[in-house]
Design a protein around this motif. Sequence first.
Motif, PDB file in Angstrom:
ATOM      1  N   PHE A 609      -8.142 -11.852  -1.701  1.00  0.00           N
ATOM      2  CA  PHE A 609      -6.985 -10.967  -1.639  1.00  0.00           C
ATOM      3  C   PHE A 609      -7.336  -9.757  -0.784  1.00  0.00           C
ATOM      4  O   PHE A 609      -8.506  -9.423  -0.600  1.00  0.00           O
ATOM      5  CB  PHE A 609      -6.559 -10.509  -3.036  1.00  0.00           C
ATOM      6  CG  PHE A 609      -5.841 -11.553  -3.833  1.00  0.00           C
ATOM      7  CD1 PHE A 609      -4.460 -11.586  -3.880  1.00  0.00           C
ATOM      8  CD2 PHE A 609      -6.551 -12.516  -4.533  1.00  0.00           C
ATOM      9  CE1 PHE A 609      -3.794 -12.546  -4.603  1.00  0.00           C
ATOM     10  CE2 PHE A 609      -5.903 -13.484  -5.258  1.00  0.00           C
ATOM     11  CZ  PHE A 609      -4.511 -13.500  -5.304  1.00  0.00           C
ATOM     12  N   LYS A 610      -6.290  -9.104  -0.303  1.00  0.00           N
ATOM     13  CA  LYS A 610      -6.496  -7.918   0.529  1.00  0.00           C
ATOM     14  C   LYS A 610      -5.381  -6.924   0.276  1.00  0.00           C
ATOM     15  O   LYS A 610      -4.201  -7.275   0.316  1.00  0.00           O
ATOM     16  CB  LYS A 610      -6.532  -8.314   2.012  1.00  0.00           C
ATOM     17  CG  LYS A 610      -6.873  -7.172   2.957  1.00  0.00           C
ATOM     18  CD  LYS A 610      -6.970  -7.689   4.378  1.00  0.00           C
ATOM     19  CE  LYS A 610      -7.365  -6.606   5.358  1.00  0.00           C
ATOM     20  NZ  LYS A 610      -7.483  -7.121   6.738  1.00  0.00           N
ATOM     21  N   LEU A 611      -5.762  -5.682   0.014  1.00  0.00           N
ATOM     22  CA  LEU A 611      -4.813  -4.591  -0.190  1.00  0.00           C
ATOM     23  C   LEU A 611      -4.903  -3.646   1.001  1.00  0.00           C
ATOM     24  O   LEU A 611      -5.962  -3.073   1.266  1.00  0.00           O
ATOM     25  CB  LEU A 611      -5.104  -3.847  -1.492  1.00  0.00           C
ATOM     26  CG  LEU A 611      -4.236  -2.612  -1.762  1.00  0.00           C
ATOM     27  CD1 LEU A 611      -2.773  -3.004  -1.939  1.00  0.00           C
ATOM     28  CD2 LEU A 611      -4.733  -1.855  -2.995  1.00  0.00           C
ATOM     29  N   VAL A 612      -3.788  -3.487   1.713  1.00  0.00           N
ATOM     30  CA  VAL A 612      -3.726  -2.591   2.871  1.00  0.00           C
ATOM     31  C   VAL A 612      -2.844  -1.408   2.500  1.00  0.00           C
ATOM     32  O   VAL A 612      -1.678  -1.583   2.102  1.00  0.00           O
ATOM     33  CB  VAL A 612      -3.155  -3.312   4.107  1.00  0.00           C
ATOM     34  CG1 VAL A 612      -3.088  -2.353   5.294  1.00  0.00           C
ATOM     35  CG2 VAL A 612      -4.008  -4.527   4.452  1.00  0.00           C
ATOM     36  N   SER A 613      -3.382  -0.197   2.624  1.00  0.00           N
ATOM     37  CA  SER A 613      -2.647   1.023   2.284  1.00  0.00           C
ATOM     38  C   SER A 613      -2.638   1.943   3.497  1.00  0.00           C
ATOM     39  O   SER A 613      -3.673   2.118   4.160  1.00  0.00           O
ATOM     40  CB  SER A 613      -3.302   1.745   1.101  1.00  0.00           C
ATOM     41  OG  SER A 613      -3.535   0.860   0.029  1.00  0.00           O
ATOM     42  N   GLU A 614      -1.484   2.544   3.773  1.00  0.00           N
ATOM     43  CA  GLU A 614      -1.376   3.481   4.885  1.00  0.00           C
ATOM     44  C   GLU A 614      -0.480   4.651   4.509  1.00  0.00           C
ATOM     45  O   GLU A 614       0.581   4.457   3.897  1.00  0.00           O
ATOM     46  CB  GLU A 614      -0.823   2.803   6.142  1.00  0.00           C
ATOM     47  CG  GLU A 614      -1.807   1.863   6.809  1.00  0.00           C
ATOM     48  CD  GLU A 614      -1.335   1.405   8.179  1.00  0.00           C
ATOM     49  OE1 GLU A 614      -2.201   1.050   8.998  1.00  0.00           O
ATOM     50  OE2 GLU A 614      -0.126   1.408   8.432  1.00  0.00           O
TER      51      GLU A 614
END
Length: 815
Positions: A609-614
Amino acid sequence: MKTFTLFFLLLITLTLSAQTATIKGIVKNTDKKPIEGVSISYLNNGTTSNKNGEYQLNVPANFEVSILFSHISYKSLQKKINIPKNKTFRFSPTLSIKIEEISEVIVEDYTKDAEGIIKINTADISKIPGANQGVENILMTLPGVNNNNELSTQYNVRGGNFDENLVYVNGIEVYRPFLVRAGQQEGLSFVNGNMVQNVKFSAGGFQAKYGDKLSSVLDITYRVPQNYGVTLNTSLLGGSLTLEGISPSKKLSALIGIRYRNNSLFINSKDIQTNTNPNFTDVQAYLTYVINPKLKIDFLGNYSLNNYNYTPKTRRTKFGTIAEPLELIVYYNGQEKDKFKTSFGALKAGYSVNDNLNLSLTSSTYHTIEDEYYDILASYNIGEVNNDFASENFGEVEFSEGIGSQLNHARNSIDALIINTEFKANFKKNNHQIDFGIKYQNEDIRDQIKEWEIIDSVGFSVRPPDETVNNQPYEPFSGNLTPYKSIDTKNNVKIDRLVWFVQYSKNKNWNNHKIWYNIGLRSHNWNVNGEGLNTSNQIIYSLRGQFAIKPDWEKDMLFRFSGGMYNQPPFYKDLRDFNGNINTTVATQKSLQVVVGNDYSFNIWNRPFKLVSEVYYKNLSNVNTYTVDNVKIRYRANNNAEAYATGVDLRLNGEFVPGTESWVSIGFLKTEENYNNQGYIARPTDQRFKFGMLFQDYVPNIPNIKMYLNLVFNSGLPGGSPSYTNSFDYQNRLNAYKRADIGISYVFADNNNQHKTRWLKNVKEFALGFEIFNMFDVQNSITNTWVRDVYSKRFYGIPNYMTPRVLNIKMDLKF
């Protein structure tokens, strides 16, 4: 009906679940030690071995399946089995250690993440359900990307509008039609999903090489065929045919796509009864010729013809409240005939000087001829609806509150020719990279706008809102009769542009931490002139930078920082005001942007899984304010405003279901503008909250049955106010946009399921299924039709509803 369908699917699943067999065993290495974390899979179903190397997997009985054993540190092993019903087959394989150099792959993937680029799986383009299937349909599920019109391929990103997005195909910028005012007129996107090899998208903070727009970059690469193939897609909405092949000498390859689409299924399902035949056709070709190992030539061509013939008959729209229900009844006379014809061609020569230096020269031409003709007379009646459940006339109109008519006329046409030539150079050595480019572009726009609107209410002509107030019918008005809206202009505008950029990139190690950074400078000089216009010449510079660090931590994390100056010099549409007049002195819109991001990769249920936050902030100056009506944007053609946009975007993607990729997106946005120092108000694209989900699944015991679910929720936009009103006086919001599309298909053949007998032996992919668009039949609206009753002095805002629930049947076939 819904209960029966669910019961039927459940019955099939339970029936077939009994027709299974089992394979189990222990996976060991050459030292006879158990291996943990080995992936054991067939099709999209699978499991992993535990710490003792043990595994167990249910497979279809009496059916030959291919089991794949794979691990990042060992060579993969494939085993074909056919097990009788309810039997268990024991198989304990031995895997050999895999030794290979992967450092270059690691650098490539790390750099891509460091650039803040989202890469979209091209296999999903034709599978994800949506009223406008394609690359843009997938973009709508990403955080920060919004559009409340499912019949449009346009989108706004992080508070920007439709004109603030860059779109490239094989490094060549592509353009959209000028006159389209409604999503149902758009037809096909330029991008042909069946020809795509790579899709990269950036929602902000992009590099200097990408161009001068304020919001986003969509970078498409078409594939170069390696063998012969035919792909056929058909549905109730139209179809596409893709041909590809390569010459015996391997020097010439060709990729040709033909598409046809008809939106009648959607338009005829709306609350307006029509005779309509909106049809859209395009042909694209991508040719590559390798002259020698160092020199190759590419050609990309496109021809599209969009015909929108629309003859409305009647309309019945219920609105108001439960306590005070109202209904608009309209009878129409007249028709609309629009034609959008576009041709595009680009020739590119690429020369590899050596392993470090690559050069390219590209010349392209874009030509569009667009005609918009309509004369439509609408006679309307607004009535109170009987809301007494016990009455025989329940739901019928009992009393008319407003009666009137509206006449719309247009004879609009535009002829635009855009020609450019661009040179690029790319130099790489060790961990250093330098990119340089220079482009000259000439734009010749010939535009004629002749349109007017007359509104009559109970026998009294409704005058423009900015004219002298009259008190009809209480007091007589002796002024001249004037249309509510009238535009009559001809423009011939020429724009010359000279653009160049240079940027430097480097990746390195610092105390075992991986670092990548980029800095670039752009210059854009343009000259505007034309018949009866004052010549204007302007130049701007943009400095941008990116920095990323991947710490040497136990947790797999990457931090990104990017920003700089993002400017948008005016295009032709930006120079034209509400009345069609050209202002050559419109300056570039300027933006200072900062984006801070984090990528966190982890495992749940032994799956990635991958969590991308910006987090982002944009400070905009010299803002050219605009209004949005459906998808048509009208600019004030001045720079009398300032604005800002700020927000947070979150995206979690991974294998929620083994072997498939799904994601959930959440976005929070606030964008406001201050026009002529009147104070800050919401911009037309101020979409405060966005939720999107793309979910893929399959029936465990029948993995060939695939399901794709596309969910979008967008909070209401400011808008729906009458045309040409002061936006500071109307800050109401439309209702939230809610939509769910689902697609279910049965895969007869694909890369993991090939047949060696019968007619399927020559088929690479074959799937048959159905789609339900807007499956909950939510009534979404994007604009309001405003009707005025002179007698009661009231304005009524009647929502223009988008598409209802629609069923589509489709087939995908590839040889």
